[in-house]
Design an enzyme around this catalytic site. Sequence first.
Site, PDB file in Angstrom:
ATOM      1  N   CYS A  85      60.136  25.968  58.360  1.00 16.59           N
ATOM      2  CA  CYS A  85      61.500  25.981  57.812  1.00 16.59           C
ATOM      3  C   CYS A  85      61.502  26.635  56.424  1.00 16.59           C
ATOM      4  CB  CYS A  85      62.068  24.562  57.784  1.00 16.59           C
ATOM      5  SG  CYS A  85      63.850  24.539  57.575  1.00 16.59           S
ATOM      6  N   HIS A 202      61.353  22.458  63.284  1.00 17.62           N
ATOM      7  CA  HIS A 202      60.479  21.451  62.669  1.00 17.62           C
ATOM      8  C   HIS A 202      59.650  20.716  63.726  1.00 17.62           C
ATOM      9  CE1 HIS A 202      61.930  21.164  58.458  1.00 17.62           C
ATOM     10  NE2 HIS A 202      63.107  21.537  58.941  1.00 17.62           N
ATOM     11  N   GLU A 204      57.079  19.025  63.258  1.00 17.13           N
ATOM     12  CA  GLU A 204      56.610  17.746  62.698  1.00 17.13           C
ATOM     13  C   GLU A 204      57.670  16.659  62.836  1.00 17.13           C
ATOM     14  OE1 GLU A 204      57.946  20.061  61.008  1.00 17.13           O
ATOM     15  OE2 GLU A 204      58.917  19.301  59.198  1.00 17.13           O
TER      16      GLU A 204
END
Lengths: 231, 83
Positions: A85, A202, A204
């Site tokens: 990002c 994202h 994660e």
Amino acid sequence: MKVSVITFPGTNCDHDTIEVFSQFGDDATLVWHQDRDLKNPDLVVFAGGSAYGDYLRGGALAKYSPVVAEVIEYARKGGMVLGLCNGFQILTECGLLPGTLMINIGLDFICEHRHIRVEHPNSPWTHGIAAGTVLDIPIAHKEGNFHIDAAGLQELEDNERVLFRYSDEFGNVNTDANPNGSLNNIAGICSANKRVLGMMPHPERAAFPGLKSQDGTQLFKALQSYFAASG
Amino acid sequence: MIKASVFVKLKPSVLDPQGKAITSKLTELGYDSVMDVRVGKVIEIQFDESDKASVSEQVEKMCATMLANPNIEDYSYNIEIVE
């Protein structure tokens, strides 16, 4: 695997990123942006957030932090760097990846789950993931509209450097599946040597039990298997 | 003192979604002759020196390396002596 996650003032996904790598038993540590010691990593991560408040442009001021000069040198020697990002924006601003993340075509900050299609398995980042695999990964950005000139786009496509494209849940890449206006639905690209990856989604945020999607886990597992295979 | 006013705008070849939104709203408000709007930035920099050539050289470098993104933006600037 030793992972160094860089924290700039305004970075806010650094601890999540550490947590994900730790799940796999990796030795993941934070490195402050004023530091010059990368702590001898196998992988450096520019995590998500808003480094320097995204003032001027996302990543524009972060590129002058002392640690970035070290990361550039590390990448030039073949080191692996991941930008998630805002980290992707920093990678384009500091010249490790080409192109620019412009304001989303609809002008909105978009925070929602999206599907991305894995384009090429022959990179450390997609190691062992079949081309065409569709992953459900959230996005959260206002400047994710990937732009590059025609020659640059051609170069990325010809050299299999577009690793992820926004698609629908079945893997169809079309305008409806494009959240932000990115050229060719690009969600993530890598460097010519494949060792630097920038992506707007994202992973994660889709790698913990109990969350809406765990598909991000596949990307972290791909990295594990790449490192296992390359010794 | 010297004041530099830097103007950063998107290259003509780059789509400006903000400009498009403003164009469409102005047209909606009855400004029928509005054809196009482009949004840019103005950055004013104050210098504690009076050598315009030196300031110009510095501003050029700032624009090329930080203030504008050469992939998508063009820049120009004015330099004036101020009291």
